[in-house]
Design a protein around this motif. Structure first.
Motif, mmCIF file in Angstrom:
data_model
loop_
_atom_site.group_PDB
_atom_site.id
_atom_site.type_symbol
_atom_site.label_atom_id
_atom_site.label_comp_id
_atom_site.label_asym_id
_atom_site.label_seq_id
_atom_site.Cartn_x
_atom_site.Cartn_y
_atom_site.Cartn_z
ATOM 1 N N LEU A 87 40.345 79.962 79.786
ATOM 2 C CA LEU A 87 39.984 78.768 80.559
ATOM 3 C C LEU A 87 38.501 78.741 80.921
ATOM 4 C CD1 LEU A 87 40.879 76.152 81.956
ATOM 5 C CD2 LEU A 87 41.492 77.516 83.969
ATOM 6 N N ASP A 88 37.968 79.876 81.369
ATOM 7 C CA ASP A 88 36.559 79.888 81.792
ATOM 8 C C ASP A 88 35.618 79.552 80.630
ATOM 9 O OD1 ASP A 88 36.950 80.538 84.553
ATOM 10 O OD2 ASP A 88 37.525 82.537 83.905
ATOM 11 N N GLU A 89 35.972 80.030 79.445
ATOM 12 C CA GLU A 89 35.151 79.695 78.268
ATOM 13 C C GLU A 89 35.250 78.206 77.933
ATOM 14 O OE1 GLU A 89 35.819 83.070 75.129
ATOM 15 O OE2 GLU A 89 37.381 83.146 76.655
ATOM 16 N N TYR A 90 36.474 77.662 78.073
ATOM 17 C CA TYR A 90 36.627 76.218 77.847
ATOM 18 C C TYR A 90 35.786 75.420 78.841
ATOM 19 C CZ TYR A 90 40.263 76.284 74.273
ATOM 20 O OH TYR A 90 40.948 76.449 73.093
ATOM 21 N N VAL A 91 35.772 75.858 80.108
ATOM 22 C CA VAL A 91 34.993 75.141 81.121
ATOM 23 C C VAL A 91 33.518 75.122 80.722
ATOM 24 C CG1 VAL A 91 34.192 75.204 83.515
ATOM 25 C CG2 VAL A 91 36.618 75.507 83.016
ATOM 26 N N LYS A 93 32.287 75.451 77.701
ATOM 27 C CA LYS A 93 32.138 74.636 76.489
ATOM 28 C C LYS A 93 32.179 73.144 76.821
ATOM 29 C CE LYS A 93 33.893 74.604 71.747
ATOM 30 N NZ LYS A 93 34.906 75.147 70.831
ATOM 31 N N LEU A 94 33.106 72.761 77.704
ATOM 32 C CA LEU A 94 33.215 71.350 78.105
ATOM 33 C C LEU A 94 31.946 70.893 78.807
ATOM 34 C CD1 LEU A 94 36.897 71.582 79.364
ATOM 35 C CD2 LEU A 94 36.137 70.002 77.579
ATOM 36 N N LYS A 95 31.476 71.723 79.751
ATOM 37 C CA LYS A 95 30.262 71.359 80.495
ATOM 38 C C LYS A 95 29.075 71.203 79.551
ATOM 39 C CE LYS A 95 31.315 73.348 85.042
ATOM 40 N NZ LYS A 95 31.061 74.478 85.947
ATOM 41 N N SER A 103 36.274 69.064 89.011
ATOM 42 C CA SER A 103 35.758 70.085 89.919
ATOM 43 C C SER A 103 34.850 71.004 89.116
ATOM 44 C CB SER A 103 36.906 70.885 90.558
ATOM 45 O OG SER A 103 37.675 71.525 89.567
ATOM 46 N N ASP A 104 34.039 71.750 89.848
ATOM 47 C CA ASP A 104 33.074 72.605 89.166
ATOM 48 C C ASP A 104 33.738 73.856 88.587
ATOM 49 O OD1 ASP A 104 30.307 72.663 88.518
ATOM 50 O OD2 ASP A 104 30.138 74.443 89.807
ATOM 51 N N PHE A 117 40.706 69.810 85.876
ATOM 52 C CA PHE A 117 40.986 68.496 85.296
ATOM 53 C C PHE A 117 39.757 67.945 84.585
ATOM 54 C CE2 PHE A 117 44.228 68.751 88.629
ATOM 55 C CZ PHE A 117 45.348 68.272 87.959
ATOM 56 N N ILE A 118 40.015 67.292 83.449
ATOM 57 C CA ILE A 118 38.975 66.549 82.732
ATOM 58 C C ILE A 118 39.093 65.081 83.134
ATOM 59 C CG2 ILE A 118 38.034 65.917 80.477
ATOM 60 C CD1 ILE A 118 39.494 68.360 79.311
#
Ligand code: CO
Length: 134
Positions: A87-91, A93-95, A103-104, A117-118
């Motif tokens: 999840l942290d890697e996805y966050v 990548k998304l950012k 949320s941050d 949430f996106i």
């Protein structure tokens, strides 16, 4: 990093008992429990569908996020949740791709999952949750 499955499809409503009758009594889904999530102002009711769940969201108050959603749009589809590994890697990548998140950082949601949430404006109109087992 991997999206494993659709974790749940969440439907917002005010009548949890009517949902229970439909999903459990009539359709025969397995009731997987109810859980208040105080931070989100909802009670979640889970009904198992294969490896996924239908998550019925019942607001704890009218001024909660889901309460406002119901006041504005009425009952209906609220979000789709994907269970991921990393999840942290996805966050990150998304950012870095400029995708808008609600949320941050991930928070703790129902069933002891870390969730984020996106924003619908980055998904074509549907709120999308990413979740990961703690
Ligand atoms: Co959810």
């Amino acid at each position: 990093m991997k999206v494993k499955k659709i974790s749940h499809i969440a439907v917002a409503g005010n009548d949890a008992e009517a949902s229970r009758v439909l999903y459990e009594d009539i359709l025969g889904l397995t009731f997987n429990g109810s859980e208040p999530v105080e931070t989100e102002g909802v009670t979640t009711h889970f009904f198992g569908v294969g490896e996924s769940n239908i998550e019925m969201l019942e607001p704890l108050s009218e001024d909660s996020t889901v309460g406002k959603f119901l006041g504005k749009r009425g009952p209906g589809l609220h979000h789709i949740a994907l269970e991921v590994e990393g999840l942290d890697e996805y966050v990150l990548k998304l950012k870095s791709a400029g995708i808008v998140l609600l949320s941050d950082e991930p928070k703790i949601g129902a069933h002891n999952m870390r969730i984020i949430f996106i924003h619908p404006k980055s998904t074509g109109g549907v709120l999308v949750e990413l979740c990961e087992k703690v």
